[in-house]
Design an enzyme around this catalytic site. Sequence first.
Site, PDB file in Angstrom:
ATOM      1  N   SER A   1       0.788  -1.106  -0.042  1.00 40.49           N
ATOM      2  CA  SER A   1      -0.144   0.111   0.071  1.00 40.49           C
ATOM      3  C   SER A   1       1.064   1.324   0.081  1.00 40.49           C
ATOM      4  CB  SER A   1      -0.990  -0.216   1.144  1.00 40.49           C
ATOM      5  OG  SER A   1      -1.338   1.231   1.313  1.00 40.49           O
TER       6      SER A   1
ATOM      7  N   TYR B   1      -3.092  -1.243  10.268  1.00 40.26           N
ATOM      8  CA  TYR B   1      -2.800  -1.398   9.205  1.00 40.26           C
ATOM      9  C   TYR B   1      -1.392  -0.926   8.362  1.00 40.26           C
ATOM     10  CZ  TYR B   1      -4.167  -1.128   4.024  1.00 40.26           C
ATOM     11  OH  TYR B   1      -4.277  -1.507   2.690  1.00 40.26           O
TER      12      TYR B   1
HETATM   13  P1  NAD Z   1     -11.352  -5.880  -0.542  1.00 39.67           P
HETATM   14  O1  NAD Z   1     -12.058  -5.830   0.820  1.00 39.67           O
HETATM   15  O2  NAD Z   1     -12.322  -5.757  -1.605  1.00 39.67           O
HETATM   16  O3  NAD Z   1     -10.569  -7.324  -0.696  1.00 39.67           O
HETATM   17  C1  NAD Z   1      -9.960  -7.745   0.418  1.00 39.67           C
HETATM   18  C2  NAD Z   1      -9.801  -9.287   0.219  1.00 39.67           C
HETATM   19  O4  NAD Z   1      -9.101 -10.076   1.277  1.00 39.67           O
HETATM   20  C3  NAD Z   1     -11.417 -10.033   0.262  1.00 39.67           C
HETATM   21  O5  NAD Z   1     -11.725 -10.818  -0.657  1.00 39.67           O
HETATM   22  C4  NAD Z   1     -11.326 -10.763   1.736  1.00 39.67           C
HETATM   23  O6  NAD Z   1     -12.241 -11.575   1.836  1.00 39.67           O
HETATM   24  C5  NAD Z   1     -10.045 -10.930   1.953  1.00 39.67           C
HETATM   25  N1  NAD Z   1      -9.548 -11.506   2.907  1.00 39.67           N
HETATM   26  C6  NAD Z   1      -9.588 -10.874   4.316  1.00 39.67           C
HETATM   27  N2  NAD Z   1      -9.313 -11.694   5.275  1.00 39.67           N
HETATM   28  C7  NAD Z   1      -8.684 -12.767   4.667  1.00 39.67           C
HETATM   29  C8  NAD Z   1      -8.190 -13.976   5.228  1.00 39.67           C
HETATM   30  N3  NAD Z   1      -8.090 -14.059   6.571  1.00 39.67           N
HETATM   31  N4  NAD Z   1      -7.874 -15.147   4.533  1.00 39.67           N
HETATM   32  C9  NAD Z   1      -8.105 -14.815   3.079  1.00 39.67           C
HETATM   33  N5  NAD Z   1      -8.741 -13.819   2.283  1.00 39.67           N
HETATM   34  C10 NAD Z   1      -9.080 -12.764   3.198  1.00 39.67           C
HETATM   35  O7  NAD Z   1     -10.172  -4.901  -0.340  1.00 39.67           O
HETATM   36  P2  NAD Z   1      -9.296  -4.286  -1.559  1.00 39.67           P
HETATM   37  O8  NAD Z   1      -9.003  -2.903  -1.580  1.00 39.67           O
HETATM   38  O9  NAD Z   1      -9.720  -5.219  -2.788  1.00 39.67           O
HETATM   39  O10 NAD Z   1      -7.834  -4.940  -0.813  1.00 39.67           O
HETATM   40  C11 NAD Z   1      -7.104  -5.886  -1.430  1.00 39.67           C
HETATM   41  C12 NAD Z   1      -5.620  -5.702  -0.939  1.00 39.67           C
HETATM   42  O11 NAD Z   1      -5.023  -4.361  -1.485  1.00 39.67           O
HETATM   43  C13 NAD Z   1      -5.598  -5.490   0.389  1.00 39.67           C
HETATM   44  O12 NAD Z   1      -4.230  -6.084   1.070  1.00 39.67           O
HETATM   45  C14 NAD Z   1      -5.329  -4.187   0.798  1.00 39.67           C
HETATM   46  O13 NAD Z   1      -4.779  -3.608   2.008  1.00 39.67           O
HETATM   47  C15 NAD Z   1      -4.714  -3.489  -0.536  1.00 39.67           C
HETATM   48  N6  NAD Z   1      -4.527  -1.997  -0.989  1.00 39.67           N
HETATM   49  C16 NAD Z   1      -5.930  -1.715  -1.290  1.00 39.67           C
HETATM   50  C17 NAD Z   1      -6.335  -0.282  -1.342  1.00 39.67           C
HETATM   51  C18 NAD Z   1      -7.402   0.148  -2.007  1.00 39.67           C
HETATM   52  O14 NAD Z   1      -7.456   1.619  -2.110  1.00 39.67           O
HETATM   53  N7  NAD Z   1      -8.471  -0.477  -2.122  1.00 39.67           N
HETATM   54  C19 NAD Z   1      -4.998   0.674  -1.142  1.00 39.67           C
HETATM   55  C20 NAD Z   1      -3.702  -0.121  -0.995  1.00 39.67           C
HETATM   56  C21 NAD Z   1      -3.461  -1.390  -0.589  1.00 39.67           C
END
Ligand code: NAD
Length: 269
Positions: free
Chosen positions: A154, A167
């Site tokens: 991130s 986080y």
């Molecule tokens: P999201 O909530 O849509 O997806 C997160 C996924 O992780 C979901 O499918 C959830 O079920 C899964 N998950 C959570 N706990 C879990 C576990 N114990 N075992 C297996 N799966 C699990 O969110 P996203 O935005 O798609 O996030 C995906 C990744 O990207 C994360 O690591 C998040 O930190 C990172 N990220 C997102 C953003 C953003 O702006 N959306 C920015 C920076 C980083």
Amino acid sequence: MASTKQLKGQVAIVTGADSGIGKAVAIALGAAGATVIINHVSCDENADAVVAHIKKAGGKAYAYHADVSREDDVKAMFAFTIKKYKTVDILVNNAGLQKDALLIDMSLDDWNTVIGVNLTGQFLCSREAAKEFIRRGVVKNRSAAAGKIICMSSVHEVIPWAGHVNYAASKGGVGMFMKSIAQELAPHKIRVMGIGPGAIQTPINEDAWETPQALNKLLKLIPYNRIGQPEDIGKLAVWLASDEADYITGTTIFIDGGMTLYPGFADNG
Ligand code: NAD
């Protein structure tokens, strides 16, 4: 980027692939020719829909339920995949969550849950992937590397985030974890990379984009003036996993419309 199926014949595990960024990464890897394991921990329906999407486009995918923070679940997921598909070539450590609170209000449970999924989950999956990559080594005409690990980080790998210290600590940890295992695994021809998304429009940050007011406030942090889409990350993941990126290891690529450029300094600070 070449439009051919750069990942043909390779097997990928994408964690948290039933939503948001993981879903888009899984679809992009599938379109690039990889067989994709759609790891999920929540409802089966969403994972099945991602599998159906990939298959409809002519790709191969399989949904597998596992909690990445649980050692037994992760070991079973890798054992299953290797038994069914003979090996694994690509791991995308994507699963992640937030449990926000001010430091003085943060429970140990909320700290442990976020570190457990976002950081320990990446350790558990990377360890199993690395064992298989080392066992198999490089296969001619498959990939120049013995394996590729992509760690979803991130911008909060480098930008501090008050009210979200669990986080931010998890993502700072992912950055140093990624670099350290990249150093350790490079002699085995294994590449390890980070992707550092900025604001990507997914369920994890819905309150930051669901109203025009919230979106306007968010856009002030993004010099390129648009919110990112999960597909932006999917394209980068395919490229990083492909031989086109064969000399890249041990670094995080920030994909953030300039969020890490200290936009507050654009008007002379
Ligand atoms: P999201 O909530 O849509 O997806 C997160 C996924 O992780 C979901 O499918 C959830 O079920 C899964 N998950 C959570 N706990 C879990 C576990 N114990 N075992 C297996 N799966 C699990 O969110 P996203 O935005 O798609 O996030 C995906 C990744 O990207 C994360 O690591 C998040 O930190 C990172 N990220 C997102 C953003 C953003 O702006 N959306 C920015 C920076 C980083």
